[in-house]
Motif scaffolding. Structure first.
Motif, mmCIF file in Angstrom:
data_model
loop_
_atom_site.group_PDB
_atom_site.id
_atom_site.type_symbol
_atom_site.label_atom_id
_atom_site.label_comp_id
_atom_site.label_asym_id
_atom_site.label_seq_id
_atom_site.Cartn_x
_atom_site.Cartn_y
_atom_site.Cartn_z
ATOM 1 N N MET A 144 0.855 -1.180 0.000
ATOM 2 C CA MET A 144 0.000 0.000 0.000
ATOM 3 C C MET A 144 0.903 1.245 0.000
ATOM 4 N N PRO A 145 0.621 2.196 -0.913
ATOM 5 C CA PRO A 145 1.443 3.399 -0.956
ATOM 6 C C PRO A 145 1.243 4.244 0.306
ATOM 7 N N VAL A 146 2.340 4.810 0.834
ATOM 8 C CA VAL A 146 2.308 5.637 2.049
ATOM 9 C C VAL A 146 2.994 6.951 1.770
ATOM 10 N N LEU A 147 2.706 7.931 2.662
ATOM 11 C CA LEU A 147 3.335 9.236 2.566
ATOM 12 C C LEU A 147 4.813 9.125 2.939
ATOM 13 N N SER A 148 5.643 9.815 2.219
ATOM 14 C CA SER A 148 7.068 9.829 2.577
ATOM 15 C C SER A 148 7.265 10.745 3.795
ATOM 16 N N ASN A 149 8.279 10.444 4.588
ATOM 17 C CA ASN A 149 8.547 11.248 5.788
ATOM 18 C C ASN A 149 10.018 11.598 5.879
ATOM 19 N N SER A 150 10.325 12.556 6.727
ATOM 20 C CA SER A 150 11.718 12.975 6.959
ATOM 21 C C SER A 150 11.866 13.482 8.394
ATOM 22 N N TYR A 151 13.146 13.656 8.805
ATOM 23 C CA TYR A 151 13.432 14.096 10.189
ATOM 24 C C TYR A 151 14.357 15.311 10.160
ATOM 25 N N ASN A 152 14.091 16.219 11.111
ATOM 26 C CA ASN A 152 14.982 17.355 11.336
ATOM 27 C C ASN A 152 16.121 16.859 12.247
ATOM 28 N N GLN A 153 17.317 16.777 11.671
ATOM 29 C CA GLN A 153 18.441 16.176 12.394
ATOM 30 C C GLN A 153 18.792 16.952 13.670
ATOM 31 N N VAL A 154 18.607 18.260 13.634
ATOM 32 C CA VAL A 154 18.905 19.067 14.834
ATOM 33 C C VAL A 154 17.971 18.693 15.966
ATOM 34 N N LEU A 155 16.675 18.560 15.630
ATOM 35 C CA LEU A 155 15.704 18.200 16.656
ATOM 36 C C LEU A 155 15.906 16.759 17.127
ATOM 37 N N VAL A 156 16.341 15.881 16.229
ATOM 38 C CA VAL A 156 16.650 14.497 16.641
ATOM 39 C C VAL A 156 17.773 14.513 17.685
ATOM 40 N N LEU A 157 18.809 15.304 17.378
ATOM 41 C CA LEU A 157 19.924 15.412 18.349
ATOM 42 C C LEU A 157 19.431 16.002 19.669
ATOM 43 N N CYS A 158 18.574 17.024 19.568
ATOM 44 C CA CYS A 158 18.026 17.628 20.796
ATOM 45 C C CYS A 158 17.230 16.607 21.594
ATOM 46 N N SER A 159 16.464 15.779 20.898
ATOM 47 C CA SER A 159 15.676 14.762 21.610
ATOM 48 C C SER A 159 16.578 13.779 22.346
ATOM 49 N N PHE A 160 17.717 13.421 21.697
ATOM 50 C CA PHE A 160 18.664 12.506 22.343
ATOM 51 C C PHE A 160 19.294 13.146 23.590
ATOM 52 N N LEU A 161 19.669 14.433 23.477
ATOM 53 C CA LEU A 161 20.270 15.138 24.626
ATOM 54 C C LEU A 161 19.256 15.287 25.760
ATOM 55 N N VAL A 162 18.006 15.593 25.398
ATOM 56 C CA VAL A 162 16.970 15.705 26.419
ATOM 57 C C VAL A 162 16.761 14.355 27.104
ATOM 58 N N ALA A 163 16.817 13.266 26.330
ATOM 59 C CA ALA A 163 16.647 11.928 26.900
ATOM 60 C C ALA A 163 17.756 11.618 27.896
#
Length: 692
Positions: A1-20
């Motif tokens: 089934m076709p799905v919407l493509s997605n992407s990530y903001n690398q800065v926010l990913v890094l921020c999420s890791f630091l917050v974790a």
């Protein structure tokens, strides 16, 4: 089934890791604070810690959500978003509560990991539902299951690490940082595994895009708020930890001070032995135990013979050093379970857990022998001995007072029996002890009641027979016992320290009387006064002598101070200093009882003495013992060689008088020539003897 493509903001990913990571560190720190807290403080730390930890985990999740983007506008329903935050806080509260329990068995760890993992998963997927996607989000079953497994595994690891680090460990901060990185990575891994499981079919749209929370500024706000909350939580925790540490140090210091104060209150500050207070407590316990078990124990009262002379001759610092050495020797003679106490001055009390008098006698013999050995204190060679009285419970007393009094009475009996020994209590000693105490009490009042008097024995020129002076001899007019000679009370005066007051009175009274006789025309007479060992060693003696001479207007050469050979030679170097001080005042110095001690000719030559006095023991046997005659001849020859005046006392026969005169003695005294008499009778006795 076709799905919407997605992407990530690398800065926010890094921020999420630091917050974790920061959230994990905060969680570990909070676990430690909750574990150490008590009462209401524990509940407050649990609530605050759960909120901070839950907010941190939720923020990591939400920042990760904000880092995710689709080719359609996105938003988040506020109510569902708050529900996801609530799930994180509840899971955090459960985690903190669990790791603060006394134990964490494996079954409880597994159960807790399942509950906490389910809570974190619920937070994540509730947060996903806040997007209100239409059609709904589809999840890959395998990745969904993997995200749940990661959440449970991460929760189990977090619980175990937090439990292990809650009370601290070596290099705590470094270990906690490493653990926070591991936990943060696990939480991030769970989140992005869940995100990877999410599928958005083509044509999907976000129902919360227009009515929910906009995302253009939300990431920054969440990061700032989260960091602020976590920072505040950590700062408060650090401050509380420092305060707790300081409080602990203060509490420890107070405990040490309290222990030291208690030790000082119950122990002698000098010898570190138990004092009277602790002795009484242990004695009460021993009486209770012996009474209950029908047992027996011994109580010893020990007094040092000759300590006061040492203390006065060398000063209190040497006396204190001697007491420390004595205490150490006593410790080596008894067992650990026995009690040794110093109750004041040179008095020690021992309580021995022995059931037989023989055992007590063996310890007493060991003590007497140990104390009798010479001491070296600050390069001074010192000698004292011990007199010990022994009372046995319950034979010699059934309470503390009776045992102490009876042991004390036995100790005085040991002193009266020659000292340097021990004596068991006997019933007959009580009466004697009471009599001795009464005598000491009366002696304290004798000076104020003017009961002390001086008798005077004349001294005659051996060749011409003229009176050259008198020796002042102390007597006590006791109101009940009549006239008592010094032999009956001087020892009590020495033990109590009264001998110094009495000696000063004798010196003043003798000088006063000599002034009276001088005013009557007997200007050539001199007066001799005996000094006790304590009086001789006292630092104020030279000043006392000068004061007495000045007060009564007597020339120094008209006063002779007599000290025994034994006293002078006890510490020859110290005696030299004292005698030189006395000689500097101008008074005459006489060595009394010469020949009975252990004089060194070297020291005798150095002593600033004017006179040698031959002991009456040699004079008494002159007619029957050629050895005594040889000794007296040698003493006279020695004195003449050293240019000393020679006095012989105890002259009772004409034969003795003639022999001593022939040898070359300068002065004689004894019953043959004149008995000691009160001052009022002295001139008439002198006139009679001179005429005869």
């Amino acid at each position: 089934m076709p799905v919407l493509s997605n992407s990530y903001n690398q800065v926010l990913v890094l921020c999420s890791f630091l917050v974790a990571i920061l959230a994990s560190y905060t969680a570990l720190d909070m676990a430690g604070r909750v574990a150490l807290a008590h009462g209401n403080a524990k509940r407050w730390w649990l609530a605050g810690g759960a909120f901070a930890m839950g907010l941190g985990i939720w923020s990591m999740h939400f920042i990760g959500m904000l880092a995710f983007s689709l080719p359609i506008p996105l938003g988040y329903d506020p109510l569902i978003t708050l529900l996801s935050l609530l799930a994180a806080v509840i899971a955090s509260a459960f985690a903190l509560w669990l790791v603060c329990q006394p134990t964490l068995p494996f079954q409880r760890l597994v159960f807790g990991a399942l509950l906490m993992g389910s809570g974190i998963a619920a937070m994540h997927y509730t947060g996903m539902a806040a997007m209100r996607m239409l059609p709904g989000i589809r999840y890959d079953p395998s990745l969904f299951a993997l995200s749940i497994a990661v959440a449970v595994g991460a929760s189990g690891a977090a619980l175990w690490i937090a439990f292990r680090l809650r009370y601290g460990s070596p290099h705590l901060k470094l270990v906690r940082c490493g653990a926070a990185i591991v936990m943060g990575g696990a939480i991030v891994g769970m989140h992005y595994t869940g995100m990877a499981a999410s599928q958005f079919p083509l044509g999907s749209f976000c129902g919360a895009a227009n009515s929910g929370i906009a995302t253009n500024w939300l990431a920054l706000l969440v990061i700032v708020v989260t960091l602020a909350v976590l920072a505040i939580a950590l700062i408060v925790s650090v401050l509380d930890s420092r305060m707790a540490a300081r409080t602990a140090v203060l509490a420890e210091s107070l405990a040490e001070a309290n222990h030291e104060l208690m030790h000082l209150a119950l122990h002698d500050n000098l010898t570190k032995l138990p004092n009277r207070l602790l002795l009484e407590d242990r004695l009460a316990q021993a009486i209770h135990k012996a009474g209950r078990d029908h047992g027996r124990f011994a109580l010893m009262f020990m007094d040092l013979d000759g300590f006061k002379a040492v203390n006065d001759a060398y000063g209190h610092h040497v006396g204190d050093g001697l007491l420390i050495e004595v205490a150490d020797r006593i410790r080596r003679c008894v067992r650990a379970q026995d009690t040794i106490a110093r109750i004041g001055g040179d008095e020690f009390v021992l309580m021995l857990e022995t059931a037989s008098p023989d055992g007590a006698a063996a310890v007493a013999e060991k003590l007497v022998e140990a104390i009798d050995q010479p001491f070296t204190v600050q390069r001074h060679a010192l000698s004292v001995s011990a007199s010990i009285g022994i009372a046995i419970y319950p034979d010699d007393g059934r309470d503390q007072r009776e045992l102490m009094v009876n042991a004390d009475a036995a100790m005085y009996h040991a002193k009266d029996s020659g000292r340097n020994g021990y004596c068991f209590f006997e019933a007959s000693m009580n009466a004697n002890a009471q009599a001795q105490l009464q005598l000491l009490h009366d002696l304290r009042l004798a000076l104020s009641r003017n009961e002390l008097v001086l008798h005077y024995q004349p001294k005659f020129d051996a060749l011409g027979g003229n009176v050259v002076g008198a020796e002042a001899l102390l007597r006590w007019h006791h109101p009940k016992q009549g006239l008592i000679s010094p032999a009956g009370f001087l020892e009590h005066a020495e033990r109590s320290g009264l001998v110094l007051q009495i000696g000063e009175w004798v010196l003043n009274e003798a000088c006063r009387q000599m002034r009276v006789w001088h005013d009557q025309g007997h200007c050539t007479w001199s007066i001799a006064v005996n000094l006790s060992a304590l009086q001789f060693a006292h630092a104020s003696l030279p000043a006392t002598v000068e004061t007495a001479l000045s007060r009564h207007g007597l020339a120094p050469q008209q006063l002779t101070l007599e000290i025994t050979e034994t006293t002078a030679m006890r510490d020859a170097e110290a005696s030299l200093i004292i005698l030189r001080q006395l000689a500097a005042t101008g008074v005459n110095i006489s060595i009394d009882d010469f020949g009975t001690g252990y004089s060194s000719l070297l020291y005798l030559k150095r002593l600033p003495a004017n006179e040698l006095k031959i002991d009456r023991g040699f004079v008494n046997e002159l007619a029957h013992d050629s050895d005594d005659a040889a000794i007296v001849s040698a003493i006279v020859a020695l004195g003449q060689t050293l240019n000393l005046n020679i006095v012989a006392e105890g002259v009772e026969t004409r034969a003795q008088q003639e022999f001593l005169t022939r040898l070359g003695c300068d002065s004689l005294q004894g019953y043959l020539l004149g008995r000691p008499v009160p001052a009022a009778d002295f001139p008439s006795v002198v006139a009679t003897e001179s005429a005869g």
